[in-house]
Design a protein around this motif. Structure first.
Motif, PDB file in Angstrom:
ATOM      1  N   GLU A 136      -7.668   6.765   7.390  1.00  0.00           N
ATOM      2  CA  GLU A 136      -8.150   5.690   8.251  1.00  0.00           C
ATOM      3  C   GLU A 136      -7.232   5.527   9.455  1.00  0.00           C
ATOM      4  O   GLU A 136      -6.062   5.907   9.424  1.00  0.00           O
TER       5      GLU A 136
ATOM      6  N   ARG B 163      -4.106   8.275   5.078  1.00  0.00           N
ATOM      7  CA  ARG B 163      -4.963   8.175   3.902  1.00  0.00           C
ATOM      8  C   ARG B 163      -4.561   6.992   3.045  1.00  0.00           C
ATOM      9  O   ARG B 163      -3.401   6.567   3.031  1.00  0.00           O
ATOM     10  N   ASP B 164      -5.523   6.450   2.281  1.00  0.00           N
ATOM     11  CA  ASP B 164      -5.257   5.301   1.427  1.00  0.00           C
ATOM     12  C   ASP B 164      -4.216   5.590   0.353  1.00  0.00           C
ATOM     13  O   ASP B 164      -3.508   4.689  -0.093  1.00  0.00           O
ATOM     14  N   ASP B 165      -4.141   6.879  -0.064  1.00  0.00           N
ATOM     15  CA  ASP B 165      -3.167   7.236  -1.090  1.00  0.00           C
ATOM     16  C   ASP B 165      -1.821   7.649  -0.496  1.00  0.00           C
ATOM     17  O   ASP B 165      -0.890   8.003  -1.228  1.00  0.00           O
TER      18      ASP B 165
ATOM     19  N   ARG C 200       0.870  -1.165   0.000  1.00  0.00           N
ATOM     20  CA  ARG C 200       0.000   0.000   0.000  1.00  0.00           C
ATOM     21  C   ARG C 200       0.914   1.225   0.000  1.00  0.00           C
ATOM     22  O   ARG C 200       2.098   1.132   0.341  1.00  0.00           O
TER      23      ARG C 200
END
Length: 226
Positions: A119, A139-141, A72
């Motif tokens: 998150e 953040r996911d990014d 990720r």
């Protein structure tokens, strides 16, 4: 107050580069630190605590070349191509992290204002003085909201890293955050931090002022997009 500044994040191409930059910039070598298995990164740290910013430290962080990829985007924009290119030239201030005991409430309140604080992730790292454990918004990014000006939130479980850091003559004296909406400022209630809702292109998203054995040091964060 709902949160206080916990640490500043300096992104580096390597820990060796980051340590050399600290010595040249502040006259102090970072020490301690360790590996972050969750993100495939590692760090070195120095305390920058002051009366206005107690239990505060500076983190030099880099991608750990010996760690497997995390699957990720890493935190603090470390995988972003523009950040990778920029830190090859020199380490950069990229972010500030705010400590709180109300992390779930503050994250929810920020999201209610159409902000994306990220998150909640649980992380940890080993130290000679025991295991450090915390929860942090990511953040996911991998990027940070408001071009890095909106602090990530962190909640420590048990001991704080500053408890075992050696004293230094480096101290955070001021922090300015630019482009943080007024609603977010009201949510966080960060003491001793100056904020502006305006994010002019020519201005850094955050500016930190520190005193050090090398004199007064002003660090402008590098702007790499929201």
């Amino acid at each position: 107050m709902n949160a206080v500044i916990d640490h500043l994040v300096i992104a580096a191409d390597s820990l060796e580069q980051g340590a050399a930059w600290c010595a040249a910039t502040f006259g102090v070598q970072p020490s301690g630190g360790g590996k972050h298995p969750l993100m495939g990164t590692h760090n070195r740290v120095i305390t920058i605590s002051s009366e206005s910013f107690p239990d505060c430290y500076l983190e030099v962080i880099a991608i750990d070349p010996d760690a497997p990829a995390p699957g990720r985007p890493r935190w603090f924009g470390l995988d972003h191509p523009e950040v990778r290119e920029a830190v090859r030239e020199s380490p950069r201030l990229v972010h500030a992290v705010a400590r709180t005991r109300k992390i779930e409430m503050l994250r929810r309140d920020l999201a209610n204002f159409a902000l994306n604080p990220g998150e909640l992730l649980a992380a940890q790292r080993d130290t000679p003085d025991g295991l450090l454990k915390w929860r942090i918004t990511v953040r996911d990014d991998g990027r940070a909201e408001c071009a890095g000006a909106l602090p990530s939130l962190i909640e420590w479980e048990g001991q704080h890293p500053c408890a075992h850091m050696p004293f230094t003559d480096v101290a955070l004296q001021g922090l300015v955050l630019r482009g943080v909406p007024t609603e977010a400022v009201d949510v966080l209630k960060l003491p001793a931090v100056h904020t502006s809702p305006i994010a002019a292109v020519q201005n850094a998203p955050l500016t930190a002022t520190l005193k050090s054995p090398r004199g007064r040091v002003v660090l402008d964060a590098w702007h790499f997009g929201s």
